[in-house]
Write a protein that holds these residues in place. Structure first.
Motif, PDB file in Angstrom:
ATOM      1  N   SER A  70      18.618  15.438 101.020  1.00 10.36           N
ATOM      2  CA  SER A  70      17.539  16.409 101.245  1.00 10.36           C
ATOM      3  C   SER A  70      16.363  15.746 101.968  1.00 10.36           C
ATOM      4  CB  SER A  70      17.078  17.019  99.922  1.00 10.36           C
ATOM      5  OG  SER A  70      16.151  16.186  99.261  1.00 10.36           O
ATOM      6  N   GLN A 126      13.661  18.570 102.965  1.00  7.71           N
ATOM      7  CA  GLN A 126      12.311  18.123 102.612  1.00  7.71           C
ATOM      8  C   GLN A 126      11.488  17.667 103.821  1.00  7.71           C
ATOM      9  OE1 GLN A 126      11.556  16.076  98.915  1.00  7.71           O
ATOM     10  NE2 GLN A 126      13.732  16.109  98.423  1.00  7.71           N
ATOM     11  N   GLY A 127      12.130  17.575 104.985  1.00 11.02           N
ATOM     12  CA  GLY A 127      11.407  17.147 106.181  1.00 11.02           C
ATOM     13  C   GLY A 127      10.676  18.271 106.879  1.00 11.02           C
ATOM     14  N   ASN A 186      10.351  11.789 104.300  1.00  6.46           N
ATOM     15  CA  ASN A 186      11.168  12.956 103.990  1.00  6.46           C
ATOM     16  C   ASN A 186      12.195  13.290 105.060  1.00  6.46           C
ATOM     17  OD1 ASN A 186      10.083  13.649 101.454  1.00  6.46           O
ATOM     18  ND2 ASN A 186       8.238  14.426 102.461  1.00  6.46           N
ATOM     19  N   ASP A 187      12.280  12.468 106.092  1.00 11.33           N
ATOM     20  CA  ASP A 187      13.284  12.701 107.135  1.00 11.33           C
ATOM     21  C   ASP A 187      13.688  11.354 107.737  1.00 11.33           C
ATOM     22  OD1 ASP A 187      14.955  13.496 109.154  1.00 11.33           O
ATOM     23  OD2 ASP A 187      13.541  14.899 110.082  1.00 11.33           O
ATOM     24  N   GLU A 192      -1.854  21.633 121.374  1.00 16.44           N
ATOM     25  CA  GLU A 192      -2.118  20.898 122.623  1.00 16.44           C
ATOM     26  C   GLU A 192      -1.730  21.732 123.839  1.00 16.44           C
ATOM     27  OE1 GLU A 192      -3.347  17.563 123.267  1.00 16.44           O
ATOM     28  OE2 GLU A 192      -4.057  18.096 121.261  1.00 16.44           O
ATOM     29  N   ARG A 246      16.905   9.154 109.154  1.00 18.05           N
ATOM     30  CA  ARG A 246      18.238   9.434 109.705  1.00 18.05           C
ATOM     31  C   ARG A 246      19.007   8.149 109.973  1.00 18.05           C
ATOM     32  NH1 ARG A 246      17.128  14.841 113.365  1.00 18.05           N
ATOM     33  NH2 ARG A 246      15.709  15.759 111.840  1.00 18.05           N
ATOM     34  N   GLN A 258       6.435  18.475 106.940  1.00 18.41           N
ATOM     35  CA  GLN A 258       5.776  17.505 107.805  1.00 18.41           C
ATOM     36  C   GLN A 258       6.064  17.809 109.279  1.00 18.41           C
ATOM     37  OE1 GLN A 258       3.670  15.165 107.431  1.00 18.41           O
ATOM     38  NE2 GLN A 258       3.894  13.934 109.285  1.00 18.41           N
ATOM     39  N   ARG A 259       7.317  18.198 109.579  1.00 18.72           N
ATOM     40  CA  ARG A 259       7.670  18.480 110.973  1.00 18.72           C
ATOM     41  C   ARG A 259       6.923  19.701 111.483  1.00 18.72           C
ATOM     42  NH1 ARG A 259      11.905  16.248 112.228  1.00 18.72           N
ATOM     43  NH2 ARG A 259      10.747  14.672 111.120  1.00 18.72           N
ATOM     44  N   LEU A 292      11.830  11.436 117.207  1.00 26.37           N
ATOM     45  CA  LEU A 292      12.855  12.463 117.028  1.00 26.37           C
ATOM     46  C   LEU A 292      13.594  12.713 118.340  1.00 26.37           C
ATOM     47  CD1 LEU A 292      14.317  14.586 115.343  1.00 26.37           C
ATOM     48  CD2 LEU A 292      12.574  16.216 116.029  1.00 26.37           C
ATOM     49  N   ILE A 293      12.848  12.792 119.433  1.00 24.87           N
ATOM     50  CA  ILE A 293      13.484  13.053 120.729  1.00 24.87           C
ATOM     51  C   ILE A 293      14.397  11.877 121.098  1.00 24.87           C
ATOM     52  CG2 ILE A 293      13.073  13.489 123.179  1.00 24.87           C
ATOM     53  CD1 ILE A 293      10.394  14.788 122.329  1.00 24.87           C
ATOM     54  N   ASP A 311      15.939  21.374 116.350  1.00 26.89           N
ATOM     55  CA  ASP A 311      16.316  20.459 115.267  1.00 26.89           C
ATOM     56  C   ASP A 311      15.982  21.071 113.906  1.00 26.89           C
ATOM     57  OD1 ASP A 311      16.931  17.333 114.781  1.00 26.89           O
ATOM     58  OD2 ASP A 311      15.357  17.950 113.415  1.00 26.89           O
ATOM     59  N   LEU A 359      12.713  21.429 121.514  1.00 28.25           N
ATOM     60  CA  LEU A 359      13.729  20.543 120.949  1.00 28.25           C
ATOM     61  C   LEU A 359      13.486  20.332 119.458  1.00 28.25           C
ATOM     62  CD1 LEU A 359      16.172  18.704 121.191  1.00 28.25           C
ATOM     63  CD2 LEU A 359      14.619  16.835 121.723  1.00 28.25           C
ATOM     64  N   ILE A 360      12.226  20.106 119.094  1.00 23.85           N
ATOM     65  CA  ILE A 360      11.908  19.875 117.679  1.00 23.85           C
ATOM     66  C   ILE A 360      12.218  21.135 116.870  1.00 23.85           C
ATOM     67  CG2 ILE A 360      10.081  19.279 116.047  1.00 23.85           C
ATOM     68  CD1 ILE A 360       8.750  17.701 118.360  1.00 23.85           C
ATOM     69  N   GLU A 415       3.967  20.419 110.900  1.00 24.54           N
ATOM     70  CA  GLU A 415       2.647  19.958 111.361  1.00 24.54           C
ATOM     71  C   GLU A 415       2.734  19.329 112.754  1.00 24.54           C
ATOM     72  OE1 GLU A 415       0.023  18.170 108.773  1.00 24.54           O
ATOM     73  OE2 GLU A 415       0.621  19.389 107.053  1.00 24.54           O
ATOM     74  N   VAL A 416       3.842  18.625 112.991  1.00 24.38           N
ATOM     75  CA  VAL A 416       4.040  18.039 114.324  1.00 24.38           C
ATOM     76  C   VAL A 416       4.132  19.157 115.369  1.00 24.38           C
ATOM     77  CG1 VAL A 416       5.607  16.700 115.771  1.00 24.38           C
ATOM     78  CG2 VAL A 416       5.150  15.955 113.419  1.00 24.38           C
ATOM     79  N   MET A 438       0.733  20.696 115.943  1.00 22.40           N
ATOM     80  CA  MET A 438      -0.137  19.855 116.779  1.00 22.40           C
ATOM     81  C   MET A 438       0.246  20.000 118.254  1.00 22.40           C
ATOM     82  SD  MET A 438      -0.239  16.797 118.601  1.00 22.40           S
ATOM     83  CE  MET A 438       1.067  15.720 117.997  1.00 22.40           C
ATOM     84  N   LEU A 439       1.541  19.886 118.538  1.00 16.55           N
ATOM     85  CA  LEU A 439       1.977  19.965 119.942  1.00 16.55           C
ATOM     86  C   LEU A 439       1.722  21.361 120.528  1.00 16.55           C
ATOM     87  CD1 LEU A 439       5.360  17.987 119.693  1.00 16.55           C
ATOM     88  CD2 LEU A 439       3.236  17.170 120.722  1.00 16.55           C
ATOM     89  N   ALA A 446       9.533  19.533 124.570  1.00 16.13           N
ATOM     90  CA  ALA A 446       9.490  18.743 123.326  1.00 16.13           C
ATOM     91  C   ALA A 446       9.406  19.669 122.114  1.00 16.13           C
ATOM     92  CB  ALA A 446       8.302  17.781 123.359  1.00 16.13           C
ATOM     93  N   ILE A 469      17.608  19.525 110.427  1.00 19.45           N
ATOM     94  CA  ILE A 469      16.569  18.766 109.717  1.00 19.45           C
ATOM     95  C   ILE A 469      16.860  18.770 108.209  1.00 19.45           C
ATOM     96  CG2 ILE A 469      15.036  20.728 109.284  1.00 19.45           C
ATOM     97  CD1 ILE A 469      12.680  18.872 109.968  1.00 19.45           C
TER      98      ILE A 469
END
Lengths: 505, 505
Positions: free
Chosen positions: A229, B41-42, A247-248, B56, A250, B45-46, A29-30, B33, B29-30, B48-49, B52-53, B26, B38
């Protein structure tokens, strides 16, 4: 080893890989953002962020923890107890682990630094039309790749090891046959076309304002059934597609105001990549199997949608009116038939990325032969400009007058991507082979396309290719879908039928 | 402790914090987005990303490694040997470490889960206009915050601990005085304004097509000197600014086609946040000091640019012609003076985010009083709707007829952000105090603005506020810039002078 121990390890492995995949998604993504919309001055700092995350991901890939997972799970006894997705995920990670872990860290760092420097050197060399500026870097890259091949090992041909990075199972022995057949027939067809009169394509190069092209690209994506979507469409200097997850997905395109074909077919090309990624089974989310199975199969989808479908008579039978309604002045007096012929012109030229559907493969085969001979020590880097020029003349009948339009035109070698170029032609070959079977199983698919209906085509490709992601190898995909291994006869037949008809041969 | 040991630890600490900051960039930025582009439907899942980050990053913040760094570096002997940036970075991380580490992990998880659920519950409760749906969540949040305060400790007032999270050094004792003065004078001024005739503002609500507003917003950002090589401008449902680093600062705006003021002043508001972030000293990159020093000081900049400058007579003296040239039909026959008065209308209403410059602070003070009493156990959650309605009537003369336009209007409490609201009014107070000093040190700044020149204003703010980032506390910024601590007299004077003139009092 107890079943409990295997199950516990498998669970931990799945969790660990899911985290790696999330890290990978963040990086992608970045990088998408960096290619599409980051402000200019933000690039340097963001590159450090990507560097940090990539290094984290690499460390997870080669960690002791990963080593312990694989030691347990990659044993036959354990593999047989795993569900199919986890089993393939283990094998996929083991391939990466063995490859990455075998290179001494110092060597790997040397390679990363070298390719970074080589990319800058290449850009400068191309700008200055000076091959000597790039030569020493390319020599070192070839030498280092040679060392890596010795470490990774090879059976028949050193170059196989590099081909396999992008197309598992592919060998020089196979490719020599496949490409040999294609080269011979292509050159023959080309020479016959060149004796005929060129089709008129001047109307493709009138003034096509960017905002109208943007509107049309979006319209075309809707016509093809792109699911916004689960996807995003934007402009960028170098068109590309990226599947962050199903689901994403691009895609981007670029607009030339004096050439409608670039954004038009560029958008359909990227749609082909995107529709593949959007349809990979959701069961694979959280693993590295959740993407197209290889560069070649991926390219088969972009090429199928762009060329076999998007440049077909049936396609424009349906879509030409919509195109004219977007560009009434530019296309005044042009018929669907004239438009179809114009976008299928054949005209040998120096630059690969500008090449037509027929001659494109000759550009690829030239690069394949050079890479193969370089890696096997049969030719030397210093002789490349001359070898390049000779082959261009032999295959395409044109000779570059500068390095920039010759041996320096592509970025790939500066990044060490030897073995990658073949994927582009493999894509064409796979696409024609798949299309041949599709025609048998969906006998009226072309009539459906002529009515603007691609739903059955999409469902067929989804069943045969998309949903499997990396659960099947390229070879398995082809055998299961078409009943035979890769075979370039279908592409030859497709090209001959198409262009003989267009050029009245 | 040896100097070598301190230096080595400091170097490791700097590297460690740089990595944390990269992780933070990071994540930001996400999240940007996710707020801006975004595909629908994304999102799952995003999320969860991001989870996680974030996890961390949190683990790095409370790790044993961080504990060891701080044990060495936060000692007076070590602090005195560190360069100023590293010293402040150590103190900044220690504050976070002590705060985060002191909460038992189970308790913290309970809080995270609770606020996640509470946000959904709030959204549903607002939609259904049903306070009871949200009440139990808010009660639990207040109870948990009470527990946290006991753990973190407090001196005079429990609520001080929460205020300090957003505005270091701020206390109820101070705020009661500051707000008390402001409330009394504001209500008095409001009552006198309400006896006067309303200014005409109907032309602000004609049809303003979105694409024209987009063009104008971009034009205005250029006029103000927004550096697009270090920033990005986009549309999003909820306007916001984020400084990923000084070289990549992003702002968004939203367009209402029947209200030009939303995008116009929204864009200038976010510009104020952005210009602050873009000018933080590059020396601070790689540390958590590389951002605005507090919510209140940040808001002082958005409010200064939006209200004190962007809603001033001098500003529109210069910019009105440009606005008319973008919207000639909508503003036909309107004078700069009429426009200036229209965008400075005062009209009490129920919704905070729609409030005018004068009454906005009353919305904030109402929330401040409620939060303070809740945290100190003087009122109970179940009584909030009635307390809210009573205060609205007392301060603004309007009474909500629904929970959705009353106590349920803001998302903040559902996320546990008690102590945050005050920042908005602190911003106004700081801005007026800074403006007062600016006028003394740049006596002709308003004439410069009337000529369209904001360069000296920008340079002054940069010198006094922006470049320092978090190297100075809010209190230090104000004392160094204006010679005194926070003082709401300047805002009172500013508001009285401005609105008495507009309304002819």
């Amino acid at each position: 080893m107890s079943t409990d121990k295997i199950q516990q390890t498998a669970n931990d492995f799945v969790t660990y890989v899911r985290k790696m995949k999330q890290l990978h998604e963040a990086i992608q993504l970045i990088q998408w953002d960096m290619s599409v919309l980051i402000p200019k001055q933000g690039v340097a700092q963001r590159a450090e962020v990507v560097g940090m995350l990539s290094s984290e991901l690499f460390m997870m890939q080669i960690s002791d923890q990963m080593g312990e997972f694989l030691e347990v799970l990659a044993q036959p006894e354990a593999l047989s107890q795993l569900d199919p997705i986890t089993r393939n995920s283990v094998l996929d990670r083991k391939l990466e682990y063995d490859r990455d872990k075998s290179i001494p860290p110092d060597k790997f760092r040397e390679y990363v630094v070298l390719t970074q420097k080589a990319e800058s050197a290449w850009a400068e060399a191309k700008q200055n039309n000076d091959f000597e500026m790039f030569r020493p870097y390319l020599e070192q890259i070839v030498a280092l790749l040679g060392e890596f091949i010795e470490i990774w090992g090879y059976q028949d041909n050193k170059y196989d090891t590099l081909l396999n990075k992008y197309e598992p199972g592919l060998t020089v022995a196979k490719l020599d046959v496949i490409f040999g057949n294609l080269r011979e027939k292509t050159i023959d067809l080309l020479q016959r076309i060149q004796q005929k009169e060129q089709v008129n394509r001047s109307f493709l190069h009138l003034s096509y304002p960017k905002d109208q092209q943007q509107k049309y690209s979006r319209y075309m994506l809707n016509q093809l059934g792109f699911d916004f979507s689960k996807g995003h469409f934007e402009e960028s200097p170098h068109p590309f597609a990226v599947g962050l997850n199903p689901n994403d997905v691009r895609i981007t395109t670029f607009y030339f105001e004096n050439d409608i074909t670039a954004s038009l077919f560029g958008t359909i090309h990227e749609f082909g990549h995107a529709i593949y990624e959007q349809n990979v089974s959701h069961d694979l989310i959280g693993t590295f199997l959740c993407t197209g199975t290889s560069m070649g199969i991926h390219e088969s989808q972009s090429r199928f949608w762009e060329n076999m479908l998007g440049r077909s008579q049936e396609f424009w039978q349906h879509h030409f009116d919509g195109l004219v309604s977007h560009f009434p002045e530019q296309l005044a007096g042009v018929s669907a038939e004239e438009f179809y012929k114009a976008v299928n012109y054949v005209d040998p030229s120096l630059i690969r990325v500008d090449a037509d559907e027929l001659t494109y493969n000759l550009h690829i085969m030239l690069r394949y032969e050079i890479e193969k001979d370089l890696i096997n020590g049969k030719i030397q880097v210093k002789d490349l400009p001359e070898i390049w020029a000779q082959k261009m003349e032999e295959y395409l009948g044109v000779r570059p007058e500068s390095h920039a339009t010759g041996v320096l035109q592509d970025i790939h070698w500066s990044g060490g991507a030897f073995g990658y170029f073949s994927s582009y032609s493999l894509g064409n070959i796979y696409a024609a082979q798949l299309e041949n079977t599709m025609r048998k199983e969906l006998p009226d698919y072309q009539e459906q396309v002529a009515r603007g209906d691609v739903s059955q085509v999409l469902a067929w490709l989804n069943r045969k290719v998309y949903k499997h992601g990396k659960m099947l190898t390229p070879g398995e995909i082809m055998v299961q879908a078409t009943g035979e291994e890769i075979n370039s006869d279908y592409l030859v037949t497709y090209l001959e039928e198409k262009f003989k008809k267009i050029y009245g041969i």
